[in-house]
Design a protein around this motif. Structure first.
Motif, PDB file in Angstrom:
ATOM      1  N   ALA A   8       0.817  -1.317   0.045  1.00  0.00           N
ATOM      2  CA  ALA A   8      -0.088   0.085  -0.260  1.00  0.00           C
ATOM      3  C   ALA A   8       0.892   1.283  -0.062  1.00  0.00           C
ATOM      4  CB  ALA A   8      -1.169  -0.073   1.217  1.00  0.00           C
ATOM      5  N   TYR A   9       1.997   1.167   0.688  1.00  0.00           N
ATOM      6  CA  TYR A   9       3.010   2.314   0.735  1.00  0.00           C
ATOM      7  C   TYR A   9       4.112   1.778   0.058  1.00  0.00           C
ATOM      8  CZ  TYR A   9       3.395  -0.189   5.188  1.00  0.00           C
ATOM      9  OH  TYR A   9       3.429  -0.969   5.940  1.00  0.00           O
ATOM     10  N   SER A  10       4.411   1.277  -0.722  1.00  0.00           N
ATOM     11  CA  SER A  10       5.627   0.838  -1.525  1.00  0.00           C
ATOM     12  C   SER A  10       5.543   1.141  -3.019  1.00  0.00           C
ATOM     13  CB  SER A  10       5.914  -0.482  -1.139  1.00  0.00           C
ATOM     14  OG  SER A  10       6.173  -0.514   0.296  1.00  0.00           O
ATOM     15  N   ILE A  49      16.763  -5.303  -7.346  1.00  0.00           N
ATOM     16  CA  ILE A  49      15.490  -4.729  -7.329  1.00  0.00           C
ATOM     17  C   ILE A  49      15.320  -3.607  -6.368  1.00  0.00           C
ATOM     18  CG2 ILE A  49      12.869  -5.211  -7.204  1.00  0.00           C
ATOM     19  CD1 ILE A  49      13.711  -7.860  -7.965  1.00  0.00           C
ATOM     20  N   ASP A  50      14.986  -2.379  -6.699  1.00  0.00           N
ATOM     21  CA  ASP A  50      14.831  -1.270  -5.742  1.00  0.00           C
ATOM     22  C   ASP A  50      13.278  -1.059  -5.440  1.00  0.00           C
ATOM     23  OD1 ASP A  50      17.595  -0.473  -5.872  1.00  0.00           O
ATOM     24  OD2 ASP A  50      17.243   0.417  -7.730  1.00  0.00           O
ATOM     25  N   ILE A  51      13.204  -1.016  -3.996  1.00  0.00           N
ATOM     26  CA  ILE A  51      11.747  -0.718  -3.334  1.00  0.00           C
ATOM     27  C   ILE A  51      11.875   0.281  -2.456  1.00  0.00           C
ATOM     28  CG2 ILE A  51      10.027  -1.519  -1.726  1.00  0.00           C
ATOM     29  CD1 ILE A  51      10.192  -3.486  -4.205  1.00  0.00           C
ATOM     30  N   LEU A  52      10.928   1.516  -2.922  1.00  0.00           N
ATOM     31  CA  LEU A  52      10.989   2.637  -1.886  1.00  0.00           C
ATOM     32  C   LEU A  52       9.703   2.692  -1.284  1.00  0.00           C
ATOM     33  CD1 LEU A  52      11.763   5.490  -1.474  1.00  0.00           C
ATOM     34  CD2 LEU A  52      10.536   6.203  -3.578  1.00  0.00           C
ATOM     35  N   THR A  53       9.949   2.743   0.103  1.00  0.00           N
ATOM     36  CA  THR A  53       8.695   2.561   0.932  1.00  0.00           C
ATOM     37  C   THR A  53       8.988   3.495   2.041  1.00  0.00           C
ATOM     38  OG1 THR A  53       7.325   0.906   2.240  1.00  0.00           O
ATOM     39  CG2 THR A  53       9.918   0.571   2.455  1.00  0.00           C
ATOM     40  N   THR A  54       7.982   3.463   3.147  1.00  0.00           N
ATOM     41  CA  THR A  54       8.281   4.210   4.336  1.00  0.00           C
ATOM     42  C   THR A  54       9.212   3.647   5.236  1.00  0.00           C
ATOM     43  OG1 THR A  54       6.603   2.939   5.500  1.00  0.00           O
ATOM     44  CG2 THR A  54       5.729   4.807   4.369  1.00  0.00           C
ATOM     45  N   SER A  55       9.699   4.066   6.259  1.00  0.00           N
ATOM     46  CA  SER A  55      10.697   3.293   7.336  1.00  0.00           C
ATOM     47  C   SER A  55      10.085   2.397   7.882  1.00  0.00           C
ATOM     48  CB  SER A  55      11.029   4.615   8.207  1.00  0.00           C
ATOM     49  OG  SER A  55      12.062   4.140   9.090  1.00  0.00           O
ATOM     50  N   GLU A  56       8.512   2.195   8.266  1.00  0.00           N
ATOM     51  CA  GLU A  56       7.953   1.355   8.916  1.00  0.00           C
ATOM     52  C   GLU A  56       7.831   0.110   7.896  1.00  0.00           C
ATOM     53  OE1 GLU A  56       6.726   4.400   8.637  1.00  0.00           O
ATOM     54  OE2 GLU A  56       6.889   5.250  10.627  1.00  0.00           O
ATOM     55  N   GLY A  57       7.568   0.374   6.394  1.00  0.00           N
ATOM     56  CA  GLY A  57       7.697  -0.735   5.601  1.00  0.00           C
ATOM     57  C   GLY A  57       9.030  -1.088   5.677  1.00  0.00           C
ATOM     58  N   ALA A  58      10.077  -0.522   5.521  1.00  0.00           N
ATOM     59  CA  ALA A  58      11.324  -0.894   5.490  1.00  0.00           C
ATOM     60  C   ALA A  58      11.659  -1.916   6.516  1.00  0.00           C
ATOM     61  CB  ALA A  58      12.452   0.012   5.187  1.00  0.00           C
ATOM     62  N   GLN A  59      11.208  -1.635   7.930  1.00  0.00           N
ATOM     63  CA  GLN A  59      11.399  -2.497   9.189  1.00  0.00           C
ATOM     64  C   GLN A  59      10.801  -3.649   9.127  1.00  0.00           C
ATOM     65  OE1 GLN A  59      13.473  -0.868  11.205  1.00  0.00           O
ATOM     66  NE2 GLN A  59      13.650  -2.958  12.173  1.00  0.00           N
ATOM     67  N   ASP A  83      19.446  -9.243  -6.177  1.00  0.00           N
ATOM     68  CA  ASP A  83      19.309  -8.780  -4.777  1.00  0.00           C
ATOM     69  C   ASP A  83      18.318  -7.577  -4.888  1.00  0.00           C
ATOM     70  OD1 ASP A  83      21.618  -9.827  -4.082  1.00  0.00           O
ATOM     71  OD2 ASP A  83      22.958  -8.283  -4.000  1.00  0.00           O
ATOM     72  N   LEU A  84      17.604  -7.577  -3.549  1.00  0.00           N
ATOM     73  CA  LEU A  84      16.667  -6.667  -3.231  1.00  0.00           C
ATOM     74  C   LEU A  84      17.056  -5.427  -2.585  1.00  0.00           C
ATOM     75  CD1 LEU A  84      13.258  -5.997  -3.458  1.00  0.00           C
ATOM     76  CD2 LEU A  84      13.439  -7.004  -1.409  1.00  0.00           C
ATOM     77  N   GLU A  85      16.985  -4.207  -2.870  1.00  0.00           N
ATOM     78  CA  GLU A  85      17.435  -3.228  -1.867  1.00  0.00           C
ATOM     79  C   GLU A  85      16.156  -2.422  -1.507  1.00  0.00           C
ATOM     80  OE1 GLU A  85      20.688  -0.865  -3.955  1.00  0.00           O
ATOM     81  OE2 GLU A  85      21.876  -2.382  -3.353  1.00  0.00           O
ATOM     82  N   VAL A  86      15.856  -2.185  -0.334  1.00  0.00           N
ATOM     83  CA  VAL A  86      14.669  -1.475   0.549  1.00  0.00           C
ATOM     84  C   VAL A  86      15.471  -0.106   1.056  1.00  0.00           C
ATOM     85  CG1 VAL A  86      12.890  -1.324   2.005  1.00  0.00           C
ATOM     86  CG2 VAL A  86      13.695  -3.547   0.647  1.00  0.00           C
ATOM     87  N   MET A  87      14.491   0.852   0.644  1.00  0.00           N
ATOM     88  CA  MET A  87      14.757   2.235   0.914  1.00  0.00           C
ATOM     89  C   MET A  87      13.630   2.674   1.649  1.00  0.00           C
ATOM     90  SD  MET A  87      16.758   3.039  -2.260  1.00  0.00           S
ATOM     91  CE  MET A  87      15.629   1.954  -3.000  1.00  0.00           C
ATOM     92  N   GLY A  88      13.638   2.840   2.993  1.00  0.00           N
ATOM     93  CA  GLY A  88      12.546   3.614   3.784  1.00  0.00           C
ATOM     94  C   GLY A  88      12.768   4.975   3.886  1.00  0.00           C
TER      95      GLY A  88
END
Length: 156
Positions: A23-25, A46-56, A91-96
């Motif tokens: 919902a927020y990514s 693969i880059d995922i932009l999300t909230t800090s909570e989503g990253a957590q 690889d997957l990179e997540v940025m909150g």
């Protein structure tokens, strides 16, 4: 196996975990462009932009794949609640709450215009082409400027 197939298989592997934050990514970067049909060549991750909570949430639910203390090259340019996950194909990179430093100030990276795509039972959000170009311009690295030129050529 094509890069597109690697992206799809990696996302399918973690579809339920991604669904929890969808919902927020947003899927951004090279993987986003490839899934949208732009032939840009390979992508390293693969880059995922999300909230800090989503990253957590993803850090907890995907902890078995998480790379501990990954090296990042551009700490002067980017900051976020960052994590890298190692999967067999990509690889997957997540940025909150990603921020970019422009003119010596930290600015949030926010997606203002998006579209969706469904892969299997997972609906992903992507920046539109114009929004992707805006984000790449904001980042301003040499590789981003090359991608902008390529996207403009491919979208014709």
């Amino acid at each position: 196996m094509t890069t597109r197939e690697k992206i799809i298989q990696t996302l399918a592997l973690i579809a339920s975990e991604l669904h929890e934050v969808s919902a927020y990514s947003y899927l951004i970067g090279g993987a986003s462009m490839i899934l949208q049909g732009f032939e840009i060549g390979e992508t390293a991750d693969i880059d995922i932009l999300t909230t800090s909570e989503g990253a957590q949430k993803l850090q907890l639910s995907l902890k078995e794949y998480r790379q501990i203390s990954p090296l990042t090259k551009e700490n002067h340019l980017f900051r976020s609640n960052f994590a890298r996950f190692r999967f067999p194909l990509l690889d997957l990179e997540v940025m909150g709450d990603l921020q970019v430093c422009k003119y010596k100030e930290w600015q949030p990276v926010l997606i203002q215009d998006n579209q969706t795509m469904t892969i299997g039972n997972l609906t992903l959000k992507f920046p539109t082409l114009q929004e992707q170009i805006r984000i790449l311009t904001l980042f301003g690295r040499e590789k981003d400027l090359r991608r902008i030129d390529l996207l403009k050529k491919l979208s014709g």
